[in-house]
Design a protein around this motif. Structure first.
Motif, short mmCIF file in Angstrom:
data_model
loop_
_atom_site.label_atom_id
_atom_site.label_comp_id
_atom_site.label_asym_id
_atom_site.label_seq_id
_atom_site.Cartn_x
_atom_site.Cartn_y
_atom_site.Cartn_z
N ASP A 60 0.84 -1.19 0.00
CA ASP A 60 0.00 0.00 0.00
C ASP A 60 0.88 1.25 0.00
N LYS A 90 4.50 7.21 -7.16
CA LYS A 90 3.25 7.20 -6.41
C LYS A 90 3.51 7.28 -4.91
N GLU A 115 -5.22 5.52 -10.70
CA GLU A 115 -5.12 4.06 -10.77
C GLU A 115 -4.75 3.65 -12.18
N GLU A 117 -3.66 -0.08 -14.36
CA GLU A 117 -3.26 -1.48 -14.42
C GLU A 117 -1.85 -1.57 -14.98
N ASP A 183 -2.65 -5.27 -6.98
CA ASP A 183 -3.78 -4.34 -7.03
C ASP A 183 -3.44 -3.04 -6.29
N GLN A 184 -2.72 -3.12 -5.19
CA GLN A 184 -2.32 -1.93 -4.45
C GLN A 184 -1.31 -1.11 -5.25
N ASP A 187 -3.04 0.86 -7.85
CA ASP A 187 -3.95 1.87 -7.31
C ASP A 187 -3.19 3.16 -6.98
N PRO A 189 -3.90 5.94 -3.71
CA PRO A 189 -4.81 6.21 -2.59
C PRO A 189 -5.47 7.57 -2.72
#
Length: 257
Positions: A60, A90, A115, A117, A183-184, A187, A189
Motif C-alpha cells: 500500500d 506514487k 489508478e 493497471e 492491485d495496491q 492503485d 490512494p
C-alpha cells in the motif's frame, strides 16, 4: 508497519531522496545519483520488498510513504527534494500529500496520480517459474523469460534482481509479496477532501510512454497546483535510463530554479 530501508548515501549539501519503481533498486539510480551528488547529498533507497530492504506483506502506498517518512526523520534530513519513478513516484506523491513538511520539492518520473493497471503480473509469474537451480548464467534466466517478456531491455532490467550465491541464484525481490500486492501497486490512494501539495513539482514524462496522458492533467493540477510537466523525446517509461542526459538537464534546471 514501516520498515527501515536500505540506502546509498553520496555527496553533501541539500538532501535529495530517490525512490525507484517496481522491480527496481537503488542501484538503478547510481549514475544519476553520482551526477547529482556533485552539488547535493543524494540518498537512493531500496523500497520494501526490493533490493536489500526487508521483506514484508503489503504494498500500500500509505505504508510505503510511511517507510520513506521514517527514513527522512531517522536521518534528520529535514525538508528535502524527493524524486520518485513509477511505483516510487506514487509513493513520493503520497508522501508529499500526507507529510508536506518533509518534501521541499517533488519530482515525479513517468507516472500520474491515478489508478493504472500495470500488466506486470505476468512478469512476476514468469520470474517465479524460472528454474533458478538449473540456470548457469543470467543469460539462461533471460532465455526462460523471453516468451513472456519480449523486450530485451526489460528482460535485462528484471534479471538485475538476481543474486548469485554459493548455492546458486535467487531473486532479491519478494515476488510473492509483489504478486499479492499488485492491485495496491496499480492503485493510487484517494487523498483527503481538498488535500493538495503546494510546493514546486515537476512531472517528467517519456514521449513514447503512456503513463502520463493529457486526460491526467486535471488530477495532476488539482493535487499538485504548482506542477510543471516536461516530456523527454524518444524515451519510454524508463526514461532516466533511456535518455539520462536529457533527463538530467530537465532535473538540474528544476533543482536550480
Amino acid at each position: 508497519m514501516s520498515v527501515q530501508l536500505s540506502y546509498q548515501d553520496l555527496g553533501s549539501g541539500e538532501p535529495i531522496v530517490i525512490l525507484h519503481g517496481l522491480f527496481g533498486s537503488k542501484r538503478n539510480w547510481s549514475a544519476i545519483a553520482k551526477r547529482l551528488s556533485a552539488h547535493n547529498r543524494v540518498l537512493t533507497v531500496d523500497m520494501r520488498n526490493h533490493g536489500e530492504s526487508p521483506w514484508i506483506d503489503g504494498m500500500d502506498y500509505r505504508d510505503m510513504s510511511a517507510d520513506v517518512a521514517d527514513f527522512i526523520k531517522r536521518h534528520a534530513l529535514g525538508s528535502c527534494t524527493v524524486i520518485g519513478h513509477s511505483m516510487g513516484g506514487k509513493a513520493a506523491m503520497t508522501l508529499a500529500l500526507t507529510h508536506p513538511e518533509l518534501v521541499a520539492r517533488l519530482v515525479v518520473v513517468d507516472i500520474a496520480p491515478v489508478e493504472r493497471e500495470t500488466g506486470f503480473g505476468a512478469y512476476i509469474e514468469a520470474m517465479a517459474e524460472v528454474p533458478l537451480a538449473m540456470c548457469d548464467s543470467r543469460n539462461d534466466i533471460e532465455e526462460h523469460l523471453a516468451d513472456v517478456v519480449r523486450d530485451k531491455m526489460v528482460r535485462s532490467f528484471l534479471v538485475q534482481n538476481v543474486v548469485r550465491e554459493e548455492t546458486g541464484f535467487r531473486w532479491r525481490i519478494n515476488l510473492a509479496a509483489l504478486d499479492a500486492g499488485m492491485d495496491q501497486i496499480a492503485d493510487f490512494p484517494a487523498p483527503d477532501h481538498h488535500q493538495s501539495y503546494n510546493n514546486r513539482t515537476l512531472f517528467v514524462a517519456g514521449a513514447r510512454s503512456d503513463y502520463i496522458q493529457p486526460h491526467h492533467l486535471a488530477d495532476i493540477t488539482r493535487l499538485f497546483p504548482k506542477a510543471d510537466i516536461a516530456h523527454i523525446p524518444d524515451a519510454g517509461h524508463w526514461l532516466h535510463a533511456e535518455a539520462p542526459e536529457v533527463f538530467l538537464r530537465e532535473l538540474t534546471a528544476f533543482l536550480g530554479a
